[in-house]
Design an enzyme around this catalytic site. Sequence first.
Site, PDB file in Angstrom:
ATOM      1  N   SER A  68     -43.920 -14.845 -31.652  1.00 15.12           N
ATOM      2  CA  SER A  68     -45.058 -13.922 -31.652  1.00 15.12           C
ATOM      3  C   SER A  68     -44.812 -12.682 -32.499  1.00 15.12           C
ATOM      4  O   SER A  68     -44.765 -11.556 -32.004  1.00 15.12           O
ATOM      5  CB  SER A  68     -45.408 -13.540 -30.215  1.00 15.12           C
ATOM      6  N   ARG A  72     -43.110  -9.378 -41.123  1.00 14.70           N
ATOM      7  CA  ARG A  72     -42.400  -8.164 -40.689  1.00 14.70           C
ATOM      8  C   ARG A  72     -42.096  -8.284 -39.203  1.00 14.70           C
ATOM      9  O   ARG A  72     -42.735  -9.030 -38.485  1.00 14.70           O
ATOM     10  CB  ARG A  72     -43.239  -6.903 -40.952  1.00 14.70           C
ATOM     11  N   ASP A 120     -49.250 -18.219 -30.024  1.00 11.80           N
ATOM     12  CA  ASP A 120     -49.534 -18.363 -28.585  1.00 11.80           C
ATOM     13  C   ASP A 120     -50.998 -18.703 -28.295  1.00 11.80           C
ATOM     14  O   ASP A 120     -51.305 -19.393 -27.326  1.00 11.80           O
ATOM     15  CB  ASP A 120     -49.086 -17.126 -27.791  1.00 11.80           C
TER      16      ASP A 120
END
Length: 495
Positions: free
Chosen positions: A156, A171, A209
């Site tokens: 995530s 990032r 997710d």
Amino acid sequence: MGLAEHTSRVVAQFDFSDEELNRHVDEFLKQANAGLKQDGTSLSQIPSYVTAVPNGTEKGIYLAVDLGGTNFRVCSVSLNGDSTFNLVYNKVAIPKNLMVAKTARDLFAFLAKQIELFLREHHRDHFESAAHRRSTMSFPEGYRDEQIFRLGFTFSFPVQQLGINKGKLIRWTKGFDIPDAVGKDVCKLLQDEIDRLGLPVKVAALVNDTVGTLMARSYTSAGKHRSLLGAIFGTGTNGAYIEKTASITKPIPGEYDKSTGEMVINTEWGSFDNELNVLPSTVWDQTLDRESVNPGIQMYEKRVSGMFLGEIVRLAINDMMKDDEASLFRDTNSSYNDWSTTTNVSPQSGLLSQWGLDTAVLSVAAADNTPELSTIRQELENTLQVYTPSLEDAQAFKAVAGAVVRRAARLAAVAIGAIVLQSGKLDDPEEELIDIGVDGSLVEHYPFFRDMIYEALRAIEGIGPSGANKIRIGIAKDGSGVGAALIALIAQKME
Ligand code: ADP
């Protein structure tokens, strides 16, 4: 002006009329379609490379791991082929030093080690027979293909997905900072460390997710009605839905199975309306945004998800507390009068500090329908350190909290309704039911959140009461476990 009248004025600022609702649906559809044509738009519409959703008959044992924040979760899921599953898992906190490790290998070697420990604990037979074989041959030749666990990797953080099991880290967020991982394929980073340990595991899928939520719902509940949309209303909000590949006209850089004509799209709808200024905006929304770590970004999420709703209420309540005319939390006998002669709120109260009001308190307020509002008054006193709140105080708090969440639910209906319209399934006589899976504490625990969504769906042009009746919104549990396992299975079929 008394407290009741003042409260009504605050509440009115969170009104979100049917007309505005419809205008927002139009704008959402426009932005959703723009995102299918090109990158860099307000809705990212990220192709997931998942080209099918389950129907409940899938079978097998799959692994799933979830790296999302403070914990790393490893689980194995036995899909029984009848919409049920069994799941075992281990959870371990990520050591702080590894979040800012020198090299990506430090972190990923730790993750691979956790997978090994999990296999030793829960799949000993499989592990030992495989390890024995490995003494003569090295991985992957040491295992027959059917002995190799396929693993779904829920990761995530922002990634540029390049294939079903390939994605470059854009990032780090949430306190992680390992510069040499940026730009690398996170599946390969994990696979390399798994191979170093010689484990019978193949990283088969990189999982978002929200996509996992859609898969989990489709497997457990859809039956012959495959689910259309998986949506999360928890700390943040996001949704993933099935789109026709013919409508995705921007380039999809990696390989995928073209036979189904469909692909799951991760909308990243939390950033709906980042620049266009169509969303409703009270002074409190503006303050929240200005004082957030990412002003101007995730504007839809800032009006819809659990992380922010408590803060909007807090800011509105704060202004009411400061207003002499509103006369909120003003008990002249307050024990806090030595701190402030104007309010009976403790200087330590969460009402006075940023993020000090948890959205869970709004659920408590909504659930209390007693004549004296005794539960809310207790909550104000115990959790928020308001000294002997009056019935009128509690009524004001309940009304403002209710208005903020009601607007959030109606905004949630914007995204859900737009995706339903986008699918064209309402007009399809073959589709008697449109199934939607939702996950997250807000939608699970806030009383009547789903009912407020339905009420708004009925008011959307093109849906109406009959369309809303066709829509079934149900809870989808554990997208990062069973959902990730299902995506690993789908990926295996594509190998
Ligand atoms: P996550 O989205 O991080 O996986 P959750 O789905 O539990 O986790 O969502 C957490 C968010 O939900 C937090 O912002 C929290 O304030 C909010 N929340 C927790 N409990 C409740 C509740 N009972 N009612 C409404 N919101 C809640």
